[in-house]
Design an enzyme around this catalytic site. Sequence first.
Site, PDB file in Angstrom:
ATOM      1  N   HIS A   1      19.092  69.801   0.326  1.00 20.91           N
ATOM      2  CA  HIS A   1      20.030  68.661   0.500  1.00 20.91           C
ATOM      3  C   HIS A   1      20.197  68.251  -0.747  1.00 20.91           C
ATOM      4  O   HIS A   1      19.619  67.261  -1.448  1.00 20.91           O
ATOM      5  CB  HIS A   1      19.245  67.550   1.608  1.00 20.91           C
TER       6      HIS A   1
ATOM      7  N   HIS B   1      25.634  69.202   4.728  1.00 17.81           N
ATOM      8  CA  HIS B   1      25.190  68.735   3.455  1.00 17.81           C
ATOM      9  C   HIS B   1      25.541  69.416   2.191  1.00 17.81           C
ATOM     10  O   HIS B   1      25.547  70.623   2.245  1.00 17.81           O
ATOM     11  CB  HIS B   1      23.939  68.274   3.554  1.00 17.81           C
TER      12      HIS B   1
ATOM     13  N   HIS C   1      22.714  65.148  14.933  1.00 20.04           N
ATOM     14  CA  HIS C   1      22.757  65.175  13.328  1.00 20.04           C
ATOM     15  C   HIS C   1      24.225  65.540  12.872  1.00 20.04           C
ATOM     16  O   HIS C   1      25.012  65.625  13.667  1.00 20.04           O
ATOM     17  CB  HIS C   1      21.819  66.358  12.949  1.00 20.04           C
TER      18      HIS C   1
ATOM     19  N   ASP D   1      -9.648  70.471  -5.417  1.00 23.37           N
ATOM     20  CA  ASP D   1      -9.050  70.920  -6.772  1.00 23.37           C
ATOM     21  C   ASP D   1      -8.280  72.093  -6.955  1.00 23.37           C
ATOM     22  O   ASP D   1      -8.030  72.897  -7.725  1.00 23.37           O
ATOM     23  CB  ASP D   1     -10.615  71.302  -7.603  1.00 23.37           C
TER      24      ASP D   1
ATOM     25  N   HIS E   1      13.313  69.001  13.130  1.00 27.84           N
ATOM     26  CA  HIS E   1      12.437  69.727  12.106  1.00 27.84           C
ATOM     27  C   HIS E   1      11.377  69.994  12.575  1.00 27.84           C
ATOM     28  O   HIS E   1      10.013  69.970  11.641  1.00 27.84           O
ATOM     29  CB  HIS E   1      12.196  68.456  11.203  1.00 27.84           C
TER      30      HIS E   1
ATOM     31  N   ASP F   1      15.831  78.193  11.496  1.00 25.51           N
ATOM     32  CA  ASP F   1      16.320  77.510  10.308  1.00 25.51           C
ATOM     33  C   ASP F   1      15.701  77.910   8.970  1.00 25.51           C
ATOM     34  O   ASP F   1      14.413  77.220   8.879  1.00 25.51           O
ATOM     35  CB  ASP F   1      16.356  76.267  10.514  1.00 25.51           C
TER      36      ASP F   1
ATOM     37  N   GLU G   1      26.896  73.250   9.966  1.00 25.43           N
ATOM     38  CA  GLU G   1      25.756  73.517  11.026  1.00 25.43           C
ATOM     39  C   GLU G   1      25.645  72.796  12.386  1.00 25.43           C
ATOM     40  O   GLU G   1      24.806  71.927  12.714  1.00 25.43           O
ATOM     41  CB  GLU G   1      24.232  73.115  10.081  1.00 25.43           C
TER      42      GLU G   1
ATOM     43  N   GLU H   1      24.157  77.764  11.512  1.00 26.90           N
ATOM     44  CA  GLU H   1      24.322  77.030  10.014  1.00 26.90           C
ATOM     45  C   GLU H   1      24.722  78.133   8.878  1.00 26.90           C
ATOM     46  O   GLU H   1      23.941  79.184   8.951  1.00 26.90           O
ATOM     47  CB  GLU H   1      23.099  76.461   9.600  1.00 26.90           C
TER      48      GLU H   1
ATOM     49  N   TYR I   1      21.725  70.307  21.628  1.00 27.35           N
ATOM     50  CA  TYR I   1      20.151  70.441  22.134  1.00 27.35           C
ATOM     51  C   TYR I   1      20.035  69.641  23.262  1.00 27.35           C
ATOM     52  O   TYR I   1      20.479  68.516  23.457  1.00 27.35           O
ATOM     53  CB  TYR I   1      19.148  69.529  20.951  1.00 27.35           C
TER      54      TYR I   1
ATOM     55  N   ASP J   1      20.526  78.270   3.132  1.00 28.81           N
ATOM     56  CA  ASP J   1      19.980  77.413   4.220  1.00 28.81           C
ATOM     57  C   ASP J   1      20.755  78.116   5.462  1.00 28.81           C
ATOM     58  O   ASP J   1      22.094  77.557   5.601  1.00 28.81           O
ATOM     59  CB  ASP J   1      20.233  75.752   3.928  1.00 28.81           C
TER      60      ASP J   1
HETATM   61  N1  GLY Z   1      16.988  73.066   6.888  1.00 29.02           N
HETATM   62  C1  GLY Z   1      17.406  71.805   7.016  1.00 29.02           C
HETATM   63  C2  GLY Z   1      19.007  71.544   7.390  1.00 29.02           C
HETATM   64  O1  GLY Z   1      19.432  72.315   7.835  1.00 29.02           O
HETATM   65  O2  GLY Z   1      19.359  70.658   6.921  1.00 29.02           O
HETATM   66 MN    MN Z   2      21.015  72.366   6.429  1.00 30.90          MN
HETATM   67 MN    MN Z   3      19.127  74.428   7.744  1.00 34.61          MN
END
Ligand code: GLY
Ligand code: MN
Ligand code: MN
Length: 441
Positions: free
Chosen positions: A364, A357, A353, A43, A246, A263, A387, A411, A391, A274
């Site tokens: 996003h 964005h 990646h 609840d 992530h 991040d 960003e 970033e 890696y 971000d």
């Molecule tokens: N924090 C998520 C990204 O950098 O897109």
């Molecule tokens: Mn980002």
């Molecule tokens: Mn980020």
Amino acid sequence: MMLIENAFSASTCGLRRQQLMEMAGEDALLILPAAPERVRSRDTYFTYRQDSDFWYLTGFEEPQSVLVLAPGRKHGEALLFCRERNPEREGWDGPRLGPEGAVQALGLDDAWDIEDIDDILPGLIEGRSRIWYHFGHDTDFDIRLIGWVNQVRSKIRLGASAPHEFLELGYLLDEMRLIKSADELALMQRAADISVLAHEAAMRAARPGIHEYQLQAELERVFRMHDACPAYGSIVGAGDNACVLHYHANRAQAQAGDLVLIDAGAEYRGYAADITRTFPVSGRFTQAQRALHELVGRAQAAALACALPGKPWNGIHDAAVEVLTDGLLSLGLLKGGLQENIESGAYQRFYRHKTGHWLGLDVHDVGDYRVDGQSRLLEPGMVLTIEPGLYVSADDTTVEEKWRGIGIRTEDDVVITATGHRVMTDALARSADEIEALMAE
Ligand code: GLY
Ligand code: MN
Ligand code: MN
């Protein structure tokens, strides 16, 4: 301060609603429910966060509300269903505006008790030929909407006319939200400034043996100290965890010599920042860590140079990929020629990646990246992240040992201006030298 209040004033939201109605057309009805409340456990509910579009058009934070826009309606166009005042419930959950208060405070034309929506909304749908709505965001509401439309359809033989076009509301709204006004940018700058302070606090708190969650606590303490909250789950990854894009466990202990990738960004009045920084927990980069960190920095600088009005969105990513691939070849992490590594996607082993964005009320944020099959051209008022990262998996035995387990991302948040861009997060230490200097203070 004035600018901050302006972004969600009754008149600003009113102008947005007006603009939206003009785009939707006279025979349309626009329906937008507030975000549903979500159970976290039995609840107990998750902290409520208003739907970004609903917030953008109303500045109203209460759940159990529905905004209806009826362009050209004689008795009022901007309509709201919301919770009625209830002193008993307000004693538990806090004050409510109630329909009358909402009309006053939000500059609406009319409002009703949400309990009466089943009786009133079908009448508003009747006679309209198209409905703009976010299908598929909230299944429970989708089903209710179908029910109201069917109620109107059932009266067609009695002379009622039911809508025959159902359109995605985002098609109109996303374009509006993509270009930020000066008032919105003031809020985004505030979110960026708070996030800069938070990252500085985390870097200052870092020492070998610290746990990831302790660094997360530093960040989020600063967010809350400034009336902000995390815009998304803060990522704090020490050592190999920096390679998990992530990562969210934030439970490990940072060992001397580890890099820590953070991040994290604040959300202020709905607007997100971000930011990612990667720093050595002991305060000094090793040679290998510094080499990759500097390469990411060069890629970011090259990408940033492409963040100009009139330039294509994908130029930013392409510039980053070229610099990263070239650097990986120089350092011996990739073999062969530059073009061949780019075209084959070989660089993706280390860079999985995209380079950024849109950023706004959603981290996003909304808005198309391609228009008519072409990469979108950047315009003043667009806000985006840049960003790049690298890696190297800890178990990648095909590369020299010194590179293994290094994960780095840098970033920043950038607004496109009439003449170029402004880095909203520029105040935060970025290069290896700047980071070491900050940590030594
Ligand atoms: N924090 C998520 C990204 O950098 O897109
Ligand atoms: Mn980002
Ligand atoms: Mn980020």
